[in-house]
Design a protein around this motif. Structure first.
Motif, mmCIF file in Angstrom:
data_model
loop_
_atom_site.group_PDB
_atom_site.id
_atom_site.type_symbol
_atom_site.label_atom_id
_atom_site.label_comp_id
_atom_site.label_asym_id
_atom_site.label_seq_id
_atom_site.Cartn_x
_atom_site.Cartn_y
_atom_site.Cartn_z
ATOM 1 N N UNK A 155 -54.920 11.168 1.301
ATOM 2 C CA UNK A 155 -55.483 11.639 2.562
ATOM 3 C C UNK A 155 -55.306 10.583 3.644
ATOM 4 N N UNK A 156 -55.260 11.035 4.893
ATOM 5 C CA UNK A 156 -55.144 10.107 6.015
ATOM 6 C C UNK A 156 -56.450 9.364 6.282
ATOM 7 N N UNK A 157 -57.581 9.920 5.855
ATOM 8 C CA UNK A 157 -58.858 9.278 6.169
ATOM 9 C C UNK A 157 -58.991 7.899 5.535
ATOM 10 N N UNK A 158 -58.240 7.656 4.474
ATOM 11 C CA UNK A 158 -58.332 6.360 3.814
ATOM 12 C C UNK A 158 -57.555 5.268 4.533
ATOM 13 N N UNK A 159 -56.711 5.641 5.495
ATOM 14 C CA UNK A 159 -55.869 4.644 6.176
ATOM 15 C C UNK A 159 -56.194 4.527 7.663
ATOM 16 N N UNK A 160 -57.269 5.144 8.097
ATOM 17 C CA UNK A 160 -57.562 5.182 9.533
ATOM 18 C C UNK A 160 -57.743 3.796 10.140
ATOM 19 N N UNK A 161 -58.256 2.852 9.374
ATOM 20 C CA UNK A 161 -58.483 1.509 9.896
ATOM 21 C C UNK A 161 -57.364 0.536 9.596
ATOM 22 N N UNK A 162 -56.269 1.030 9.006
ATOM 23 C CA UNK A 162 -55.178 0.161 8.582
ATOM 24 C C UNK A 162 -53.966 0.296 9.492
ATOM 25 N N UNK A 163 -53.186 -0.758 9.573
ATOM 26 C CA UNK A 163 -51.915 -0.726 10.286
ATOM 27 C C UNK A 163 -50.826 -1.244 9.362
ATOM 28 N N UNK A 164 -49.623 -0.755 9.570
ATOM 29 C CA UNK A 164 -48.464 -1.191 8.791
ATOM 30 C C UNK A 164 -47.681 -2.245 9.573
ATOM 31 N N UNK A 165 -46.804 -2.990 8.906
ATOM 32 C CA UNK A 165 -46.032 -4.028 9.595
ATOM 33 C C UNK A 165 -44.840 -3.463 10.354
ATOM 34 N N UNK A 166 -45.049 -2.358 11.027
ATOM 35 C CA UNK A 166 -44.016 -1.686 11.778
ATOM 36 C C UNK A 166 -44.466 -0.267 12.078
ATOM 37 N N UNK A 167 -43.653 0.501 12.801
ATOM 38 C CA UNK A 167 -44.072 1.838 13.203
ATOM 39 C C UNK A 167 -44.065 2.834 12.041
ATOM 40 N N UNK A 168 -45.107 3.663 11.970
ATOM 41 C CA UNK A 168 -45.169 4.795 11.049
ATOM 42 C C UNK A 168 -45.876 5.938 11.771
ATOM 43 N N UNK A 169 -45.594 7.154 11.350
ATOM 44 C CA UNK A 169 -46.317 8.300 11.876
ATOM 45 C C UNK A 169 -47.684 8.355 11.198
ATOM 46 N N UNK A 170 -48.760 8.344 11.984
ATOM 47 C CA UNK A 170 -50.093 8.249 11.416
ATOM 48 C C UNK A 170 -50.385 9.387 10.438
ATOM 49 N N UNK A 171 -49.862 10.570 10.718
ATOM 50 C CA UNK A 171 -50.145 11.699 9.836
ATOM 51 C C UNK A 171 -49.431 11.579 8.484
ATOM 52 N N UNK A 172 -48.500 10.640 8.377
ATOM 53 C CA UNK A 172 -47.780 10.414 7.123
ATOM 54 C C UNK A 172 -48.260 9.164 6.387
ATOM 55 N N UNK A 173 -49.194 8.453 6.973
ATOM 56 C CA UNK A 173 -49.721 7.223 6.377
ATOM 57 C C UNK A 173 -50.971 7.598 5.578
ATOM 58 N N UNK A 174 -50.849 7.605 4.252
ATOM 59 C CA UNK A 174 -51.849 8.210 3.375
ATOM 60 C C UNK A 174 -52.382 7.215 2.349
ATOM 61 N N UNK A 175 -53.588 7.499 1.875
ATOM 62 C CA UNK A 175 -54.190 6.665 0.848
ATOM 63 C C UNK A 175 -54.858 7.500 -0.228
ATOM 64 N N UNK A 176 -55.031 6.891 -1.391
ATOM 65 C CA UNK A 176 -55.698 7.519 -2.528
ATOM 66 C C UNK A 176 -56.568 6.470 -3.205
ATOM 67 N N UNK A 177 -57.809 6.825 -3.502
ATOM 68 C CA UNK A 177 -58.696 5.956 -4.262
ATOM 69 C C UNK A 177 -58.601 6.313 -5.748
ATOM 70 N N UNK A 178 -58.207 5.367 -6.576
ATOM 71 C CA UNK A 178 -58.279 5.542 -8.021
ATOM 72 C C UNK A 178 -59.674 5.193 -8.525
ATOM 73 N N UNK A 179 -60.376 4.388 -7.746
ATOM 74 C CA UNK A 179 -61.776 4.055 -7.992
ATOM 75 C C UNK A 179 -62.553 4.427 -6.744
ATOM 76 N N UNK A 180 -63.607 5.194 -6.884
ATOM 77 C CA UNK A 180 -64.393 5.620 -5.728
ATOM 78 C C UNK A 180 -64.836 4.418 -4.897
ATOM 79 N N UNK A 181 -64.593 4.519 -3.591
ATOM 80 C CA UNK A 181 -64.996 3.470 -2.672
ATOM 81 C C UNK A 181 -63.998 2.353 -2.500
ATOM 82 N N UNK A 182 -62.875 2.423 -3.201
ATOM 83 C CA UNK A 182 -61.907 1.328 -3.155
ATOM 84 C C UNK A 182 -61.333 1.104 -1.761
ATOM 85 N N UNK A 183 -61.278 2.154 -0.941
ATOM 86 C CA UNK A 183 -60.733 2.013 0.419
ATOM 87 C C UNK A 183 -61.800 2.200 1.493
ATOM 88 N N UNK A 184 -63.061 2.231 1.079
ATOM 89 C CA UNK A 184 -64.143 2.346 2.059
ATOM 90 C C UNK A 184 -64.133 1.127 2.978
#
Length: 212
Positions: A155-184
């Motif tokens: 989901x995109x909600x896991x990457x809202x506070x993150x930036x990449x070392x270059x341009x990416x489309x925000x809607x394609x920048x996704x995250x997954x928690x394997x452990x609950x809260x890992x990206x909180x």
């Protein structure tokens, strides 16, 4: 872990934290694809497959800045072979999802053109996530097609506070928690964390030169 797939039909796949693939249809057992850890002799075939899938522009992608000069995460460079032919590849890389927050980067994932639409890409992802979970990795990031990766929980909600070392489309920048809260609260710049790449053996360098 080896995972067998029918070349003709794959109905459903699942994974658990212990890395066991839950269900697969094996309507026709030949040819068989086996998902396993990449070996040194797979390098040339892997690079050939990636070139066919993405072309030279793959080296310009922002995600490549997190991979270049580094080794994949241990046990998370996977290939799928139909007998001796490498037909799919997927690797995961150690990164930091902001300062002091270890995670993985998924990609690139590629499947040979004549093996697409068989569910093999999904099988590779699920096998990789299962292995990552058993190795106590807590989160995975990627840049990819959101509707496709949503089925795995990205989901995109896991990457809202993150930036990449270059341009990416925000809607394609996704995250997954394997452990609950890992990206909180994950915030800041994503950076590479993998071990430096080992020097290639002379024989491998020769093979790559001949394949170029």
């Amino acid at each position: 872990m080896a995972f067998e797939l029918s070349h003709h039909e794959i109905r459903s796949l699942g994974f658990s934290r212990d890395g066991v693939i839950a269900e697969a249809s094996l309507v026709a057992r030949r040819p068989v694809c086996a998902i396993a850890e990449e070996a040194q002799e797979d390098v040339v075939a892997r690079e050939t497959l990636l070139d066919a899938a993405f072309g030279p522009a793959r080296f310009l992608k922002t995600c490549e800045r997190l991979r270049e000069g580094r080794m994949p995460a241990r046990g998370l460079a996977l290939v799928c072979k139909d007998e001796d032919r490498l037909v799919a590849t997927m690797r995961m890389w150690a990164i930091f999802a902001g300062p002091g927050r270890p995670a993985l980067l998924l990609g690139p994932l590629a499947v040979a053109r004549d093996y697409r639409s068989l569910g093999l890409g999904a099988a590779m992802i699920k096998a990789g996530l299962a292995r990552a979970a058993t190795r106590n990795h807590r989160a995975v990031l990627l840049v990819g097609d959101a509707p496709y990766y949503a089925r795995f929980g990205f989901e995109t909600r896991f990457t809202e506070g993150l930036t990449m070392p270059g341009p990416v489309e925000r809607e394609r920048f996704l995250g997954l928690e394997l452990t609950n809260g890992a990206l909180t609260g994950a915030a800041g710049r994503v950076s590479g964390a993998g071990l430096p790449a080992r020097a290639a053996a002379p024989a491998v360098i020769g093979e790559l030169a001949r394949a170029a």
